[in-house]
Each structure stands twice: as structure tokens, then as C-alpha cells.
Design an enzyme around this catalytic site. Structure first.
Site, PDB file in Angstrom:
ATOM      1  N   SER A   1       0.807  -1.223   0.000  1.00  0.00           N
ATOM      2  CA  SER A   1       0.000   0.000   0.000  1.00  0.00           C
ATOM      3  C   SER A   1       0.840   1.272   0.000  1.00  0.00           C
ATOM      4  O   SER A   1       0.378   2.311  -0.467  1.00  0.00           O
ATOM      5  CB  SER A   1      -0.951   0.003   1.203  1.00  0.00           C
ATOM      6  OG  SER A   1      -0.233  -0.123   2.414  1.00  0.00           O
TER       7      SER A   1
ATOM      8  N   ASP B   1      -5.832   7.401   9.224  1.00  0.00           N
ATOM      9  CA  ASP B   1      -5.862   6.110   9.920  1.00  0.00           C
ATOM     10  C   ASP B   1      -4.666   5.929  10.852  1.00  0.00           C
ATOM     11  O   ASP B   1      -4.565   4.926  11.553  1.00  0.00           O
ATOM     12  CB  ASP B   1      -5.957   4.946   8.940  1.00  0.00           C
ATOM     13  CG  ASP B   1      -4.697   4.750   8.106  1.00  0.00           C
ATOM     14  OD1 ASP B   1      -3.766   5.573   8.200  1.00  0.00           O
ATOM     15  OD2 ASP B   1      -4.652   3.775   7.335  1.00  0.00           O
TER      16      ASP B   1
ATOM     17  N   HIS C   1      -1.022   4.733   7.520  1.00  0.00           N
ATOM     18  CA  HIS C   1      -0.434   5.002   6.209  1.00  0.00           C
ATOM     19  C   HIS C   1       0.029   6.455   6.140  1.00  0.00           C
ATOM     20  O   HIS C   1      -0.510   7.311   6.827  1.00  0.00           O
ATOM     21  CB  HIS C   1      -1.446   4.708   5.104  1.00  0.00           C
ATOM     22  CG  HIS C   1      -1.768   3.263   4.958  1.00  0.00           C
ATOM     23  ND1 HIS C   1      -2.808   2.659   5.630  1.00  0.00           N
ATOM     24  CD2 HIS C   1      -1.171   2.285   4.232  1.00  0.00           C
ATOM     25  CE1 HIS C   1      -2.844   1.375   5.322  1.00  0.00           C
ATOM     26  NE2 HIS C   1      -1.863   1.120   4.481  1.00  0.00           N
TER      27      HIS C   1
END
Length: 278
Positions: free
Chosen positions: A71, A234, A237
């Protein structure tokens, strides 16, 4: 990196947990549940599509840049395509080369190192990237993948990239100790394992003919000192600023490797600026 499986709940390493005893394992399991609740999935599972020709107003044939990994490589957490890792690297590399850069991203959210083969399989047979950036490893740690297995997949991917004529840059596993939603002592244990994997990745990259950038040393302290600015909502990330700093860490090595392949003379690497979206 996967947000829903944090360290112990996905497995942190049987030997490490066994050394803590039953009480220690139960403590870490509870802490993993706390971390999952704190992080959640506010960003979803899809990153922004940043694939395009960047700085197309520049003269010359576009250089081909490929991103593989998890990611972080995919840019999850960025709200604009120019703020993804790929967008940042493409703009910075175009400025260094004085020519456009065409970005292709095959990185996928949640990927382990074993997914690199599938990502490469998805490329057209005739595709020849000038350079490839690999950022992977966080999910290997959280999913208790043995280090030897992780680096074997990494080396195989680098060798396949070299067969396509690409130079490769490996951004090693980030420091999981920077994740504030993960309680102690779980965070410290995750940090230790991520450091071990990063060191093994660097050695494997060198053996396979690639260059590595130690993201733990290059940007880890910044993420620790400024978590509100460096992490997205979050708190797991990177934010736009986090991706900018990560790209700044990767760009000097990337530009130095790519210049000989596209015939561009050496020049000083400048800081990545926000720039436009062209």
C-alpha cells in the site's frame, strides 16, 4: 501494509511470542485487538490511480517508471494523485531527467513480498521499464512470513526486472515502531522484526544487483517526531507529507541509477516541490 491484521493477531513470530510466556502472549493479543479498533479502515482498500505521463510538457521520450509492492508503493492515504508515492517520484524524476516520466503502478494494497511475482506477471510481455521502485515488507512482518522467504521473493523480482532491462530501487521495510496506535510492548516487538527484515532486504537487493534505501533511517525519525503530520487519518499510512518525505529519500538513488540508462548527465538532486499536476 495491511491495517486489519496488526502484529500478533496476524502472527508476530512464534519464537518471539513463546519467549514471552502465556501471559505475555495474551497481553500482546489484547493489544493487537486494541490496535485494530484504533486503526479501522477509514481509507478503504483502493488507492488513487496515479498512472499517467507526468510533466508531459517536457521534451523527449518519457522515461518508464514502475512501482511494485504494498500500500505504500500504491499510495494509499494520499488524497490527490500527485501526492502518492508514484506521483511524487515521477515529478521529481522528470525534473532531474529533463523529460517526461510515464508511471505504471502494479503495487497492491495488502501485498506481501510473495505478491511481487503476480504483479510482474500482470505486465505486458513487451513492457520495458527504465527503473522500478519496490516498497514492500510491512505485511510480511505482520503476517509472520519468514525473513528468508520474504527476501527470496524480493530477489526473484529484482532478477526478473533486470531481465526486462530495468534498474531497481528497494525501499526497505519501514519501522513499525513508529505506529502510535500499536501499544507497547507490541510496538517494540514489531519494530525489532521490521528492522531485521529491512537489513535482510538490503543484503538481498545488493546480491541481486539492486540499490536499497533504508526507509527506517531515512524517514523513520520524522514519522516518530511528527505523527500528526506524517500519517494519514488512519494513523497507519503516510499522509501527503509522509509520501513527500519518503519520495525525497528515494529520489537521489533513483535519479542516479536512471540517468545512465536514458543518457542524462549528472546534476544535483533538488528537493521535491509540490509542483503542478502535469
Amino acid at each position: 501494509m495491511s491495517r486489519t491484521r496488526i502484529l500478533v493477531s496476524s502472527g508476530l513470530g512464534i519464537a518471539s511470542l513463546a519467549a514471552l510466556g502465556v501471559g505475555g502472549r495474551l497481553l500482546l493479543t489484547r493489544q493487537a485487538a486494541i490496535a485494530r479498533r484504533r486503526i479501522g479502515k477509514p481509507l478503504g482498500e483502493e488507492s488513487i490511480d496515479a498512472d499517467r505521463v507526468w510533466r508531459r510538457s517536457l521534451a523527449g521520450k518519457p522515461a518508464e517508471l514502475l512501482l511494485l509492492g504494498d500500500s505504500l508503493a500504491a499510495g494509499l492515504g494520499a488524497e490527490r494523485r500527485k501526492d502518492t508515492l508514484g506521483g511524487r517520484l515521477s515529478k521529481g524524476l522528470a525534473r532531474q531527467l529533463g523529460r517526461p516520466v510515464r508511471l505504471r503502478t502494479v503495487a497492491q494494497v495488502g501485498s506481501e513480498s510473495s505478491a511481487l511475482a503476480t504483479q510482474l506477471d500482470s505486465l505486458p510481455p513487451g513492457y520495458r521499464p527504465d527503473a522500478a521502485v519496490i516498497v514492500v515488507g510491512g505485511n510480511d512482518v505482520t503476517h509472520r512470513v519468514p525473513i528468508a522467504e520474504s527476501v527470496a521473493h524480493l530477489k526473484a523480482a529484482i532478477e526478473r526486472l533486470r531481465q526486462r532491462g530495468a534498474v531497481a530501487i528497494v525501499g526497505t521495510c519501514p519501522d513499525l515502531g513508529a505506529l502510535r496506535p500499536v501499544p507497547q510492548p507490541l510496538r517494540t516487538l514489531g519494530a525489532r522484526l521490521s528492522w531485521q527484515l529491512a537489513a535482510a532486504q538490503a543484503a538481498a537487493a545488493a546480491d541481486a544487483g539492486a540499490v536499497s534505501v533504508d526507509l527506517r533511517r531515512a524517514v523513520g525519525p520524522i514519522f516518530v517526531d511528527d505523527p500528526d503530520g506524517m500519517f494519514s487519518l488512519d494513523r497507519f499510512h503516510p499522509s501527503a507529507l509522509g509520501y513527500r518525505r519518503t519520495a525525497e529519500a528515494l529520489l537521489p538513488a533513483l535519479a542516479e541509477l536512471v540517468r545512465p540508462t536514458v543518457g542524462v548527465p549528472g546534476q544535483n538532486v533538488r528537493d521535491l516541490a509540490p509542483g503542478d499536476d502535469s
